[in-house]
Design a protein around this motif. Structure first.
Motif, PDB file in Angstrom:
ATOM      1  N   TYR A  22     -16.967  -2.520 -37.377  1.00 20.83           N
ATOM      2  CA  TYR A  22     -18.411  -2.754 -37.424  1.00 20.83           C
ATOM      3  C   TYR A  22     -19.190  -1.474 -37.176  1.00 20.83           C
ATOM      4  O   TYR A  22     -18.961  -0.773 -36.204  1.00 20.83           O
ATOM      5  CB  TYR A  22     -18.798  -3.823 -36.391  1.00 20.83           C
ATOM      6  N   SER A  24     -22.489  -1.324 -36.748  1.00 19.10           N
ATOM      7  CA  SER A  24     -23.624  -1.488 -35.832  1.00 19.10           C
ATOM      8  C   SER A  24     -23.473  -2.800 -35.068  1.00 19.10           C
ATOM      9  O   SER A  24     -22.765  -3.713 -35.506  1.00 19.10           O
ATOM     10  CB  SER A  24     -24.942  -1.521 -36.606  1.00 19.10           C
ATOM     11  N   LEU A  25     -24.199  -2.867 -33.957  1.00 23.35           N
ATOM     12  CA  LEU A  25     -24.158  -4.094 -33.150  1.00 23.35           C
ATOM     13  C   LEU A  25     -24.708  -5.260 -33.965  1.00 23.35           C
ATOM     14  O   LEU A  25     -24.154  -6.357 -33.948  1.00 23.35           O
ATOM     15  CB  LEU A  25     -24.988  -3.890 -31.873  1.00 23.35           C
ATOM     16  N   GLU A  26     -25.767  -5.011 -34.716  1.00 28.02           N
ATOM     17  CA  GLU A  26     -26.385  -6.101 -35.487  1.00 28.02           C
ATOM     18  C   GLU A  26     -25.392  -6.663 -36.508  1.00 28.02           C
ATOM     19  O   GLU A  26     -25.303  -7.881 -36.691  1.00 28.02           O
ATOM     20  CB  GLU A  26     -27.683  -5.602 -36.147  1.00 28.02           C
ATOM     21  N   GLU A  27     -24.618  -5.759 -37.140  1.00 33.56           N
ATOM     22  CA  GLU A  27     -23.611  -6.214 -38.116  1.00 33.56           C
ATOM     23  C   GLU A  27     -22.555  -7.088 -37.420  1.00 33.56           C
ATOM     24  O   GLU A  27     -22.158  -8.140 -37.923  1.00 33.56           O
ATOM     25  CB  GLU A  27     -22.956  -4.977 -38.733  1.00 33.56           C
ATOM     26  N   LEU A  29     -22.956  -8.779 -34.544  1.00 29.95           N
ATOM     27  CA  LEU A  29     -23.553 -10.039 -34.078  1.00 29.95           C
ATOM     28  C   LEU A  29     -23.728 -11.007 -35.244  1.00 29.95           C
ATOM     29  O   LEU A  29     -23.496 -12.216 -35.108  1.00 29.95           O
ATOM     30  CB  LEU A  29     -24.897  -9.785 -33.379  1.00 29.95           C
ATOM     31  N   GLU A  30     -24.085 -10.477 -36.398  1.00 32.35           N
ATOM     32  CA  GLU A  30     -24.270 -11.334 -37.579  1.00 32.35           C
ATOM     33  C   GLU A  30     -22.921 -11.951 -37.990  1.00 32.35           C
ATOM     34  O   GLU A  30     -22.852 -13.132 -38.336  1.00 32.35           O
ATOM     35  CB  GLU A  30     -24.898 -10.520 -38.716  1.00 32.35           C
ATOM     36  N   ARG A  33     -22.224 -14.682 -35.570  1.00 36.53           N
ATOM     37  CA  ARG A  33     -23.107 -15.848 -35.835  1.00 36.53           C
ATOM     38  C   ARG A  33     -22.616 -16.680 -37.009  1.00 36.53           C
ATOM     39  O   ARG A  33     -22.814 -17.885 -37.048  1.00 36.53           O
ATOM     40  CB  ARG A  33     -24.537 -15.373 -36.143  1.00 36.53           C
ATOM     41  N   ARG A  51     -27.494 -11.431 -24.574  1.00 37.14           N
ATOM     42  CA  ARG A  51     -28.929 -11.156 -24.390  1.00 37.14           C
ATOM     43  C   ARG A  51     -29.068  -9.884 -23.564  1.00 37.14           C
ATOM     44  O   ARG A  51     -28.094  -9.419 -22.971  1.00 37.14           O
ATOM     45  CB  ARG A  51     -29.649 -12.317 -23.689  1.00 37.14           C
ATOM     46  N   THR A  54     -29.962  -3.657 -25.285  1.00 34.07           N
ATOM     47  CA  THR A  54     -28.791  -3.060 -25.947  1.00 34.07           C
ATOM     48  C   THR A  54     -28.566  -1.610 -25.497  1.00 34.07           C
ATOM     49  O   THR A  54     -27.497  -1.056 -25.723  1.00 34.07           O
ATOM     50  CB  THR A  54     -28.949  -3.076 -27.487  1.00 34.07           C
ATOM     51  N   TYR A 100     -27.074  -5.792 -20.150  1.00 32.88           N
ATOM     52  CA  TYR A 100     -26.780  -6.562 -21.355  1.00 32.88           C
ATOM     53  C   TYR A 100     -25.725  -7.561 -20.907  1.00 32.88           C
ATOM     54  O   TYR A 100     -24.879  -7.238 -20.070  1.00 32.88           O
ATOM     55  CB  TYR A 100     -26.238  -5.647 -22.460  1.00 32.88           C
ATOM     56  N   THR A 102     -22.998 -10.896 -21.919  1.00 30.10           N
ATOM     57  CA  THR A 102     -22.324 -11.694 -22.934  1.00 30.10           C
ATOM     58  C   THR A 102     -21.255 -12.549 -22.251  1.00 30.10           C
ATOM     59  O   THR A 102     -21.164 -12.591 -21.026  1.00 30.10           O
ATOM     60  CB  THR A 102     -21.744 -10.772 -24.036  1.00 30.10           C
TER      61      THR A 102
END
Ligand code: URA
Length: 217
Positions: A22, A24-27, A29-30, A33, A51, A54, A100, A102
Motif C-alpha cells: 500500500y 498510502s494510508l488512505e489506499e 483503509l479503502e 473497508r 480514528r 494520522t 491514533y 485502531t
C-alpha cells in the motif's frame, strides 16, 4: 520474520510485514473497508478501523469493536473508549490530537448464548494482522500501546498481559508497551495500590515520560 528485541525478558519472535502493498494510508483503509471475505464477514457486523490523528507519534491498538463501535463505525467510542480518553487526558494527551487508535480485529465478533459479542479467536486475529501491521507501517509511530492480550498476541505473538504490562519492547525502532485493556479496568474499578487501575496509571506515566524524552531528541 525478524527477531524482536525485548527488554527485561527473553527475546520473542514478532510477525513483521514482508513486502508492503500500500502506497498510502488512505489506499490501505479503502482496501480494508471493501473487505468482504474476512472470517467475520458472514457475521454481518460492520468494518470499524481507526480514528485519531494520522500524524500522531502514539498508536494504540485494542481488541475488536464492541456494540457501540459497530453502531457508530469508529473504534473506542463506547464505555471503554470513554475511560481510555479520560486516562489519556489525565496524562496530558489529547485523544484527538496526540494519538491514533485502531484494533487487532476490524469487525465485532458476534456473541452466542445471548451475549452481544465474544473475544476474537486466534485465526481471526491472524487474518487481520497483516493489515494492522500495514497501519503501523504507514502511521509510523514512535510509541505503541498494546491494550490487552489480543493486541499482544497480534503484535508480539504472545499473551500474558499481567506479566507483560509495563514492560518496554522494541520493534523496528519503535517503543512498544503492553497495557491493560480499559474494559478490564471497568470490570475492576478499585484504585487501591497494586490494583489494575493503579498499575495502568503507572504505565501511562511511563509512556508520558517516554514520549517527552523522544520529543527532546
Ligand atoms: N474495545 C476494543 O478493544 N476496541 C474497541 O474499539 C472498543 C472496545
Amino acid at each position: 520474520m525478524d527477531q524482536l528485541d525485548m527488554f527485561n525478558s527473553e527475546p520473542v519472535q514478532a510477525p513483521e510485514p514482508e513486502n508492503s502493498q500500500y502506497a498510502s494510508l488512505e489506499e490501505l483503509l479503502e482496501t480494508i473497508r471493501q473487505m468482504d471475505d474476512d472470517p467475520l464477514a458472514t457475521a454481518g457486523t460492520r468494518i470499524v478501523i481507526s480514528r485519531g490523528n494520522t500524524q500522531a507519534r502514539l498508536l494504540l491498538i485494542g481488541e475488536a469493536p464492541g456494540p457501540e463501535e459497530n453502531i457508530q463505525g469508529r473504534p473506542f467510542v463506547g464505555r471503554a473508549g470513554k475511560l481510555l480518553d479520560k486516562i489519556l487526558q489525565a496524562a496530558e494527551f489529547d485523544p484527538d490530537e496526540d494519538i491514533y487508535i485502531t484494533n487487532s480485529v476490524f469487525r465485532m465478533p458476534p456473541g452466542t448464548d445471548g451475549k452481544a459479542f465474544r473475544k476474537p479467536g486466534n485465526e481471526e486475529i491472524e487474518y487481520y494482522r497483516p493489515y494492522v501491521r500495514e497501519i503501523i507501517r504507514l502511521i509510523d509511530p514512535h510509541v505503541m500501546l498494546l491494550m490487552g492480550n489480543v493486541a499482544c498476541y497480534s503484535i508480539l505473538g504472545q499473551t500474558g498481559i499481567t506479566r507483560l504490562r509495563g514492560q518496554w519492547f522494541q520493534q523496528q525502532g519503535r517503543w512498544i508497551m503492553p497495557i491493560f485493556h480499559p474494559s478490564y479496568l471497568l470490570r475492576n474499578p478499585s484504585k487501591a495500590p497494586g490494583s489494575p487501575k493503579a498499575l495502568m496509571w503507572e504505565d501511562i506515566r511511563e509512556v508520558r515520560k517516554k514520549i517527552d524524552e523522544l520529543s527532546k531528541k
